[in-house]
Write a protein that holds these residues in place. Structure first.
Motif, PDB file in Angstrom:
ATOM      1  N   SER A 128     -15.156  49.585  28.473  1.00 41.74           N
ATOM      2  CA  SER A 128     -15.042  50.591  29.455  1.00 41.74           C
ATOM      3  C   SER A 128     -14.891  52.030  29.440  1.00 41.74           C
ATOM      4  O   SER A 128     -14.941  52.763  30.305  1.00 41.74           O
ATOM      5  CB  SER A 128     -13.832  50.000  30.344  1.00 41.74           C
ATOM      6  OG  SER A 128     -12.543  50.330  29.761  1.00 41.74           O
ATOM      7  N   ASP A 129     -14.802  52.298  28.000  1.00 40.29           N
ATOM      8  CA  ASP A 129     -14.744  53.920  27.592  1.00 40.29           C
ATOM      9  C   ASP A 129     -16.005  54.499  27.429  1.00 40.29           C
ATOM     10  O   ASP A 129     -16.371  54.335  26.375  1.00 40.29           O
ATOM     11  CB  ASP A 129     -13.680  53.795  26.579  1.00 40.29           C
ATOM     12  CG  ASP A 129     -13.503  55.250  26.204  1.00 40.29           C
ATOM     13  OD1 ASP A 129     -14.060  56.427  26.695  1.00 40.29           O
ATOM     14  OD2 ASP A 129     -12.552  55.409  25.064  1.00 40.29           O
ATOM     15  N   PRO A 130     -16.517  55.223  28.344  1.00 38.22           N
ATOM     16  CA  PRO A 130     -18.011  55.847  28.098  1.00 38.22           C
ATOM     17  C   PRO A 130     -17.626  56.995  26.890  1.00 38.22           C
ATOM     18  O   PRO A 130     -18.930  57.151  26.088  1.00 38.22           O
ATOM     19  CB  PRO A 130     -18.255  56.637  29.288  1.00 38.22           C
ATOM     20  CG  PRO A 130     -16.878  56.983  29.965  1.00 38.22           C
ATOM     21  CD  PRO A 130     -16.015  55.715  29.710  1.00 38.22           C
ATOM     22  N   GLU A 131     -16.631  57.567  26.675  1.00 40.49           N
ATOM     23  CA  GLU A 131     -16.595  58.342  25.387  1.00 40.49           C
ATOM     24  C   GLU A 131     -16.581  57.554  24.072  1.00 40.49           C
ATOM     25  O   GLU A 131     -17.247  58.163  23.129  1.00 40.49           O
ATOM     26  CB  GLU A 131     -15.061  58.942  25.118  1.00 40.49           C
ATOM     27  CG  GLU A 131     -15.091  60.040  24.115  1.00 40.49           C
ATOM     28  CD  GLU A 131     -13.560  60.565  24.118  1.00 40.49           C
ATOM     29  OE1 GLU A 131     -13.172  61.115  23.266  1.00 40.49           O
ATOM     30  OE2 GLU A 131     -12.887  60.277  25.154  1.00 40.49           O
ATOM     31  N   HIS A 132     -16.314  56.320  24.175  1.00 45.03           N
ATOM     32  CA  HIS A 132     -16.454  55.255  22.831  1.00 45.03           C
ATOM     33  C   HIS A 132     -17.765  54.806  22.606  1.00 45.03           C
ATOM     34  O   HIS A 132     -18.451  54.686  21.777  1.00 45.03           O
ATOM     35  CB  HIS A 132     -15.502  54.286  22.888  1.00 45.03           C
ATOM     36  CG  HIS A 132     -15.562  53.344  22.091  1.00 45.03           C
ATOM     37  ND1 HIS A 132     -15.496  53.496  20.570  1.00 45.03           N
ATOM     38  CD2 HIS A 132     -15.686  51.965  22.240  1.00 45.03           C
ATOM     39  CE1 HIS A 132     -15.630  52.305  19.999  1.00 45.03           C
ATOM     40  NE2 HIS A 132     -16.155  51.355  20.893  1.00 45.03           N
TER      41      HIS A 132
END
Length: 259
Positions: A128-132
């Motif tokens: 769920s983490d776009p940065e990741h």
């Protein structure tokens, strides 16, 4: 209880007749520039031998473990099983240090009496983490798109498993025989190399993260390893080969040992 001795397992696994040997050799070779160091594995799991089949026609079984670590990778390990026509398996997983914003690398290469089950992915710590995820997926998707055109789709994965796979999850089922062997050599091996090369490029580029970010990544890693340990598809096979006690210890203390 006296803890089991833990020894270096840097020497590559060599199993006579094991079909996945070239894949592990490829991976070990690609890791050398990262200065791999010994990752302790208890003696009882480095090499385990047994048998399956009937008493009249026993089939020898060998299970071997290879593992290392690097400055940015907490654990790199392979579980290698060779049981003749009954099973041939390479399960290869890279678990990164939580100090770096990296996914897991996962390869599951399995031959069973009814065919080959083959999967590759760079698995997210937190989908769920776009940065990741986005910096990985934008580089991985072109590789996936190229190779998936050469392979039949493996079918849907369970809904509960979907958070632990990327959109570039390369998953196929191949028949035994010449056609399956051809696709393994010409497609699966090349895809394995490209997925791993991209992963190691990401490792090379990775910079340390803040303490808060590391804590968040570690929590995601715990979720992943807990799920994998609970749902390990090899549990039934290994239990038949070696019994439940050895199998549960192997899954929890070696394969998915992040506590």
């Amino acid at each position: 209880m006296t803890p089991s001795p833990r020894h270096s397992s840097l020497d590559p696994v060599q199993i006579e007749g094991w079909r996945w040997q070239p894949f592990l050799d490829d991976a070990v070779g690609k890791l050398q520039p990262f200065d791999p160091q010994p990752y302790g594995v208890p003696d009882t799991f480095l090499l385990k031998q047994g048998s399956t089949g009937s008493k009249a026609r026993p089939v020898p079984v060998t299970t071997a473990t290879w593992a290392c670590g690097t400055a940015k990778l907490r654990q790199v390990r392979s579980a290698c099983v060779e049981a003749g026509a009954a099973a041939s398996v390479l399960n290869f997983v890279i678990n990164p240090s939580c100090r770096y914003d990296l996914p897991f690398f996962g390869a599951e290469l399995v031959t069973l009496p009814n065919g080959h089950l083959l999967a590759l992915d760079l698995q997210p710590v937190d989908k769920s983490d776009p940065e990741h995820t986005e910096p990985v997926w934008e580089r991985l998707m072109p590789i996936f798109e190229r190779w998936r055109q050469e392979l039949p789709d493996g079918g849907p994965i369970p809904e509960e498993a979907q958070p632990y796979f990327s959109p570039a999850f390369l998953w196929t089922r191949l028949p035994l025989g010449e056609e399956g062997d051809r696709l393994i050599e010409t497609v699966i091996r090349s895809a394995f190399q490209e997925y791993l090369e991209l992963y190691l490029k990401l490792v090379e580029e990775a910079k340390p993260v803040s303490d808060a970010r590391a804590a968040s990544l570690l929590a995601g890693q715990h979720r992943y390893t807990t799920y994998r340990a609970e749902k390990d598809p090899a549990r039934g096979m290994l239990t038949r080969f070696y019994g439940a006690d050895w199998t549960e210890a192997y899954i929890h203390d070696v394969l998915f040992d992040l506590r």
